[in-house]
Scaffold this motif. Structure first.
Motif, PDB file in Angstrom:
ATOM      1  N   LEU A  37       2.996   9.365  -2.274  1.00  0.00           N
ATOM      2  CA  LEU A  37       3.861  10.124  -1.368  1.00  0.00           C
ATOM      3  C   LEU A  37       5.226  10.364  -2.017  1.00  0.00           C
ATOM      4  O   LEU A  37       5.760  11.480  -1.971  1.00  0.00           O
ATOM      5  N   ALA A  38       5.768   9.311  -2.636  1.00  0.00           N
ATOM      6  CA  ALA A  38       7.065   9.423  -3.320  1.00  0.00           C
ATOM      7  C   ALA A  38       6.994  10.381  -4.508  1.00  0.00           C
ATOM      8  O   ALA A  38       7.991  11.009  -4.877  1.00  0.00           O
ATOM      9  N   MET A  39       5.791  10.496  -5.085  1.00  0.00           N
ATOM     10  CA  MET A  39       5.578  11.392  -6.231  1.00  0.00           C
ATOM     11  C   MET A  39       5.174  12.805  -5.791  1.00  0.00           C
ATOM     12  O   MET A  39       4.810  13.619  -6.612  1.00  0.00           O
ATOM     13  N   LYS A  40       5.202  13.035  -4.476  1.00  0.00           N
ATOM     14  CA  LYS A  40       4.864  14.347  -3.885  1.00  0.00           C
ATOM     15  C   LYS A  40       3.408  14.756  -4.093  1.00  0.00           C
ATOM     16  O   LYS A  40       3.075  15.934  -4.083  1.00  0.00           O
ATOM     17  N   ASP A  41       2.538  13.752  -4.288  1.00  0.00           N
ATOM     18  CA  ASP A  41       1.096  14.030  -4.432  1.00  0.00           C
ATOM     19  C   ASP A  41       0.434  13.701  -3.090  1.00  0.00           C
ATOM     20  O   ASP A  41      -0.100  12.613  -2.887  1.00  0.00           O
ATOM     21  N   ASN A  42       0.500  14.646  -2.172  1.00  0.00           N
ATOM     22  CA  ASN A  42       0.037  14.397  -0.806  1.00  0.00           C
ATOM     23  C   ASN A  42      -1.463  14.173  -0.696  1.00  0.00           C
ATOM     24  O   ASN A  42      -1.926  13.431   0.172  1.00  0.00           O
ATOM     25  N   GLU A  43      -2.220  14.792  -1.595  1.00  0.00           N
ATOM     26  CA  GLU A  43      -3.678  14.644  -1.541  1.00  0.00           C
ATOM     27  C   GLU A  43      -4.094  13.197  -1.808  1.00  0.00           C
ATOM     28  O   GLU A  43      -4.869  12.608  -1.049  1.00  0.00           O
ATOM     29  N   ASN A  44      -3.556  12.634  -2.885  1.00  0.00           N
ATOM     30  CA  ASN A  44      -3.877  11.238  -3.205  1.00  0.00           C
ATOM     31  C   ASN A  44      -3.215  10.275  -2.217  1.00  0.00           C
ATOM     32  O   ASN A  44      -3.773   9.219  -1.910  1.00  0.00           O
TER      33      ASN A  44
ATOM     34  N   CYS B 121      -2.821  10.806   0.948  1.00  0.00           N
ATOM     35  CA  CYS B 121      -3.698  10.823   2.127  1.00  0.00           C
ATOM     36  C   CYS B 121      -4.945   9.975   1.894  1.00  0.00           C
ATOM     37  O   CYS B 121      -5.367   9.214   2.770  1.00  0.00           O
ATOM     38  N   LEU B 122      -5.499  10.058   0.689  1.00  0.00           N
ATOM     39  CA  LEU B 122      -6.701   9.300   0.339  1.00  0.00           C
ATOM     40  C   LEU B 122      -6.466   7.796   0.485  1.00  0.00           C
ATOM     41  O   LEU B 122      -7.242   7.091   1.148  1.00  0.00           O
ATOM     42  N   TRP B 123      -5.364   7.301  -0.104  1.00  0.00           N
ATOM     43  CA  TRP B 123      -5.108   5.860  -0.098  1.00  0.00           C
ATOM     44  C   TRP B 123      -4.589   5.369   1.241  1.00  0.00           C
ATOM     45  O   TRP B 123      -4.894   4.244   1.660  1.00  0.00           O
ATOM     46  N   LEU B 124      -3.822   6.193   1.930  1.00  0.00           N
ATOM     47  CA  LEU B 124      -3.358   5.796   3.262  1.00  0.00           C
ATOM     48  C   LEU B 124      -4.516   5.689   4.244  1.00  0.00           C
ATOM     49  O   LEU B 124      -4.535   4.819   5.115  1.00  0.00           O
ATOM     50  N   THR B 125      -5.511   6.554   4.066  1.00  0.00           N
ATOM     51  CA  THR B 125      -6.720   6.487   4.900  1.00  0.00           C
ATOM     52  C   THR B 125      -7.481   5.195   4.621  1.00  0.00           C
ATOM     53  O   THR B 125      -7.980   4.538   5.544  1.00  0.00           O
ATOM     54  N   LYS B 126      -7.543   4.810   3.344  1.00  0.00           N
ATOM     55  CA  LYS B 126      -8.200   3.539   2.987  1.00  0.00           C
ATOM     56  C   LYS B 126      -7.447   2.365   3.597  1.00  0.00           C
ATOM     57  O   LYS B 126      -8.060   1.406   4.072  1.00  0.00           O
TER      58      LYS B 126
ATOM     59  N   GLU C 228       1.488   1.160   9.870  1.00  0.00           N
ATOM     60  CA  GLU C 228       2.322   1.990   8.988  1.00  0.00           C
ATOM     61  C   GLU C 228       1.507   3.126   8.377  1.00  0.00           C
ATOM     62  O   GLU C 228       1.985   4.256   8.268  1.00  0.00           O
ATOM     63  N   ALA C 229       0.259   2.815   7.993  1.00  0.00           N
ATOM     64  CA  ALA C 229      -0.614   3.843   7.418  1.00  0.00           C
ATOM     65  C   ALA C 229      -0.876   4.962   8.434  1.00  0.00           C
ATOM     66  O   ALA C 229      -0.840   6.150   8.093  1.00  0.00           O
ATOM     67  N   VAL C 230      -1.128   4.578   9.681  1.00  0.00           N
ATOM     68  CA  VAL C 230      -1.360   5.570  10.752  1.00  0.00           C
ATOM     69  C   VAL C 230      -0.137   6.474  10.915  1.00  0.00           C
ATOM     70  O   VAL C 230      -0.256   7.703  11.004  1.00  0.00           O
ATOM     71  N   GLN C 231       1.053   5.868  10.938  1.00  0.00           N
ATOM     72  CA  GLN C 231       2.300   6.637  11.099  1.00  0.00           C
ATOM     73  C   GLN C 231       2.522   7.607   9.936  1.00  0.00           C
ATOM     74  O   GLN C 231       2.889   8.767  10.152  1.00  0.00           O
ATOM     75  N   LEU C 232       2.278   7.134   8.717  1.00  0.00           N
ATOM     76  CA  LEU C 232       2.482   7.983   7.539  1.00  0.00           C
ATOM     77  C   LEU C 232       1.465   9.128   7.496  1.00  0.00           C
ATOM     78  O   LEU C 232       1.802  10.255   7.106  1.00  0.00           O
ATOM     79  N   LEU C 233       0.245   8.846   7.922  1.00  0.00           N
ATOM     80  CA  LEU C 233      -0.784   9.903   7.964  1.00  0.00           C
ATOM     81  C   LEU C 233      -0.429  10.965   9.010  1.00  0.00           C
ATOM     82  O   LEU C 233      -0.658  12.155   8.787  1.00  0.00           O
ATOM     83  N   LYS C 234       0.144  10.537  10.121  1.00  0.00           N
ATOM     84  CA  LYS C 234       0.584  11.487  11.152  1.00  0.00           C
ATOM     85  C   LYS C 234       1.658  12.415  10.581  1.00  0.00           C
ATOM     86  O   LYS C 234       1.664  13.617  10.838  1.00  0.00           O
TER      87      LYS C 234
END
Length: 231
Positions: free
Chosen positions: A191-198, A200-205, A222-228
């Motif tokens: 997220l900090a590196m602006k790679d939203n695809e990856n 999302c992948l790891w936050l979902t895990k 925290e993962a739920v909040q960041l995914l939202k």
């Protein structure tokens, strides 16, 4: 009971999160000169300090006590990876009570012990994760803290999200899914590196990781909040 059996029992209790039973067992060996007992006692005492709802003064006392055991373990056997690992972790914990200047001043010592632990045991994913967290913390160091670090070191410790990512991925490669926080930090680093695809992948895990501990539940939230936020 032979020492090996006691250590096996201690490791079993730790794996079952039987914090109080483990602490009671190892307290009997607080005067031991064996690093294998001492670092486990340091870990168990720290776990006691993390019990939810513990009064702040008791928590502080336990952290200082745990650091003392870690320090003694390192003195007794500096070839033991876990002695270096828990010394580094508990020096970091201790720093929380001694102020920002002390914390910054100890940061390179903490990293040195964690790196030594990984040299002695390259297959411990937790130590690799903590190195990643160290890098992430310095990558996002605020301007005011960076300025203070410059006063302390001249040239302050630096790191990057890329270096943090390398450690988090390495920890995951050593033992996939070993720790919910590593999954979360992978998401936050991407997220900090602006790679939203990856991210999302790891936050979902991280969100889907089965919560066992209080920390796991916090990670899930925290993962739920960041995914939202990612949508």
């Amino acid at each position: 009971m032979p020492e090996e059996e006691i250590l096996e029992q201690a490791d079993y209790l730790h794996s079952c999160a039987e914090t109080e039973k483990l602490h009671q067992l190892l307290q009997q060996y607080k005067n031991s000169d064996d690093a294998e007992f001492l670092w486990r006692l340091a870990r168990a005492t720290r776990d006691m300090a993390l019990v939810p709802g513990l009064p702040a003064d008791q928590k502080k006392t336990l952290v200082y006590e745990a650091f003392g055991y870690a320090e003694k373990a390192l003195e007794r056997d500096d070839r033991c990876f876990a002695s270096h690992k828990w010394y580094g972790i508990l020096l970091s914990d201790l720093s929380e009570y001694k102020g920002t200047k002390f914390k910054l001043a100890q940061s390179l010592i903490i990293r040195k012990h964690l790196e030594r632990a990984t040299e002695l045991n390259p297959n411990d994913p937790t130590t690799i994760y903590i190195l990643g967290f160290w890098c992430f913390s310095f990558a996002e160091l605020s301007w005011s803290l960076r300025k203070l670090a410059t006063v302390i070191f001249g040239t302050p410790p630096t790191s990057s999200y890329e270096e943090a990512l390398e450690f988090f991925l390495k920890a995951e490669a050593v033992k996939p899914g070993f720790y919910s926080k590593n999954l979360l930090m992978l998401g936050k680093t991407y997220l900090a590196m602006k790679d939203n695809e990856n991210a999302c992948l790891w936050l979902t895990k991280a969100k889907n990781h089965r919560p066992i501990t209080v920390e796991d539940k916090e990670v899930h939230q925290e993962a739920v909040q960041l995914l939202k936020r990612l949508g």
